[in-house]
Design a protein around this motif. Structure first.
Motif, PDB file in Angstrom:
ATOM      1  N   LYS A   9       0.824  -1.211   0.000  1.00  0.00           N
ATOM      2  CA  LYS A   9       0.000   0.000   0.000  1.00  0.00           C
ATOM      3  C   LYS A   9       0.862   1.266   0.000  1.00  0.00           C
ATOM      4  O   LYS A   9       0.391   2.344  -0.359  1.00  0.00           O
ATOM      5  CB  LYS A   9      -0.912   0.026   1.223  1.00  0.00           C
ATOM      6  N   HIS A  10       2.100   1.117   0.415  1.00  0.00           N
ATOM      7  CA  HIS A  10       2.983   2.274   0.582  1.00  0.00           C
ATOM      8  C   HIS A  10       4.093   2.331  -0.468  1.00  0.00           C
ATOM      9  O   HIS A  10       4.992   3.167  -0.374  1.00  0.00           O
ATOM     10  CB  HIS A  10       3.597   2.252   1.984  1.00  0.00           C
ATOM     11  N   ILE A  23      11.668   7.189   3.559  1.00  0.00           N
ATOM     12  CA  ILE A  23      10.221   7.364   3.471  1.00  0.00           C
ATOM     13  C   ILE A  23       9.881   8.798   3.096  1.00  0.00           C
ATOM     14  O   ILE A  23      10.487   9.747   3.613  1.00  0.00           O
ATOM     15  CB  ILE A  23       9.560   6.993   4.817  1.00  0.00           C
ATOM     16  N   HIS A  76       0.489  10.942   3.899  1.00  0.00           N
ATOM     17  CA  HIS A  76       0.535   9.564   3.400  1.00  0.00           C
ATOM     18  C   HIS A  76       1.979   9.073   3.388  1.00  0.00           C
ATOM     19  O   HIS A  76       2.897   9.787   2.969  1.00  0.00           O
ATOM     20  CB  HIS A  76      -0.041   9.465   1.992  1.00  0.00           C
ATOM     21  N   ILE A  77       2.201   7.858   3.827  1.00  0.00           N
ATOM     22  CA  ILE A  77       3.535   7.274   3.934  1.00  0.00           C
ATOM     23  C   ILE A  77       3.890   6.542   2.646  1.00  0.00           C
ATOM     24  O   ILE A  77       3.181   5.616   2.231  1.00  0.00           O
ATOM     25  CB  ILE A  77       3.598   6.279   5.120  1.00  0.00           C
ATOM     26  N   GLY A  78       4.985   6.939   2.009  1.00  0.00           N
ATOM     27  CA  GLY A  78       5.458   6.278   0.803  1.00  0.00           C
ATOM     28  C   GLY A  78       6.876   5.772   0.988  1.00  0.00           C
ATOM     29  O   GLY A  78       7.752   6.508   1.444  1.00  0.00           O
ATOM     30  N   LEU A 130       5.456   0.169  10.208  1.00  0.00           N
ATOM     31  CA  LEU A 130       5.735  -0.187   8.813  1.00  0.00           C
ATOM     32  C   LEU A 130       7.204  -0.553   8.640  1.00  0.00           C
ATOM     33  O   LEU A 130       7.535  -1.533   7.956  1.00  0.00           O
ATOM     34  CB  LEU A 130       5.362   0.975   7.895  1.00  0.00           C
ATOM     35  N   ASP A 185       2.741   4.683  13.161  1.00  0.00           N
ATOM     36  CA  ASP A 185       2.471   3.941  11.922  1.00  0.00           C
ATOM     37  C   ASP A 185       3.742   3.767  11.097  1.00  0.00           C
ATOM     38  O   ASP A 185       3.965   2.702  10.497  1.00  0.00           O
ATOM     39  CB  ASP A 185       1.426   4.679  11.086  1.00  0.00           C
TER      40      ASP A 185
END
Length: 247
Positions: free
Chosen positions: A22-23, A204, A211-213, A182, A178
């Motif tokens: 999702k990331h 990250i 939003h975490i990418g 992750l 979070d």
């Protein structure tokens, strides 16, 4: 059997985990076809060597109006009127004999103080003979003037960078927790394929909504950047875990 440590292999390992995927930004092996397909889909992509470090050879390509292309390389930005000229320039500046990937660009939040984008570096480590991964360090890497990558960076405490960015107004109370969860999940996932590695540096990006990418997972991360924090306690902890044991 030896497992490749390239970005493409690690991406595919992480992508098989439903929560981690999702990331992850959409990523492909770079070909002429995949480049234009990804640009059409996302309008902005990053090209990077699958095996590389320190941001060398990383290129950002953006689709502008009237089908022109902006190419950002190091601290230089050039605009080309068509695909042919853009591709000619890309082939000129990319590292020779390197397999490249093309990756969806994750917009980075910027700090108000520096007005430059930043990424987070999360260190996940474990001691020798220990199965337990620990978050030992974290910081923000603020890109230097004119750069989009943060390898040439100003270092700041992670909370300071977030508080000085648009993320603060959109932040949830669990954001940092979070991120840590992750990071630990990524370490556990990669350990199955790289059991001898005990130090993982996770890069990250946060967009303005928090939003975490996941940009990249480094198996042999440099820890030098942590010594530039004013508080040296975190650097000492990271050094201790890299050593792997307490004498």
């Amino acid at each position: 059997m030896k497992v490749s440590k390239g970005k493409w292999k690690k991406y595919n390992i992480m992508k098989k985990d439903e929560e981690i995927s999702k990331h992850l930004p959409d990523t492909r092996i770079l070909t002429d076809k995949s480049l234009w397909k990804m640009i059409e889909r996302y309008r902005c992509v990053v090209l990077k060597p699958s095996r590389g470090s320190l941001g060398r050879g990383v290129i950002k390509v953006s689709l502008l109006v009237k089908k022109s292309y902006e190419i950002h390389f190091e601290n230089q930005i050039k605009v080309f009127p068509n695909k042919e000229q853009a591709l000619e320039y890309i082939n000129k500046i990319r590292l020779p004999k390197k397999r490249y990937i093309v990756q969806q660009w994750i917009p980075h939040a910027t700090t108000t103080k520096w007005e430059r984008p930043f990424e987070l570096r999360i260190m996940v480590q474990r001691m020798e003979e220990s199965p337990n991964w620990v978050i030992t360090g974290h910081l923000a890497k603020v890109a230097a003037v004119g750069y989009f990558i943060t390898n040439v960076a100003t270092v700041a405490p992670i909370q300071e960078a977030i508080d000085d960015s648009p993320v603060k107004s959109n932040i949830t109370s669990t954001l940092l927790l979070d991120i840590e969860r992750l990071a630990l999940r990524v370490a556990s996932r990669l350990e199955k394929y790289y059991p001898k590695y005990r130090n993982i540096g996770l890069d990250i990006a946060l967009d303005q909504n928090g939003h975490i990418g996941i940009i990249e997972a480094n198996l042999t991360p440099s820890i030098k950047i942590f010594q530039y924090l004013k508080n040296k306690e975190m650097y000492d902890t990271v050094k201790l875990y890299r050593k792997g044991r307490v004498d």
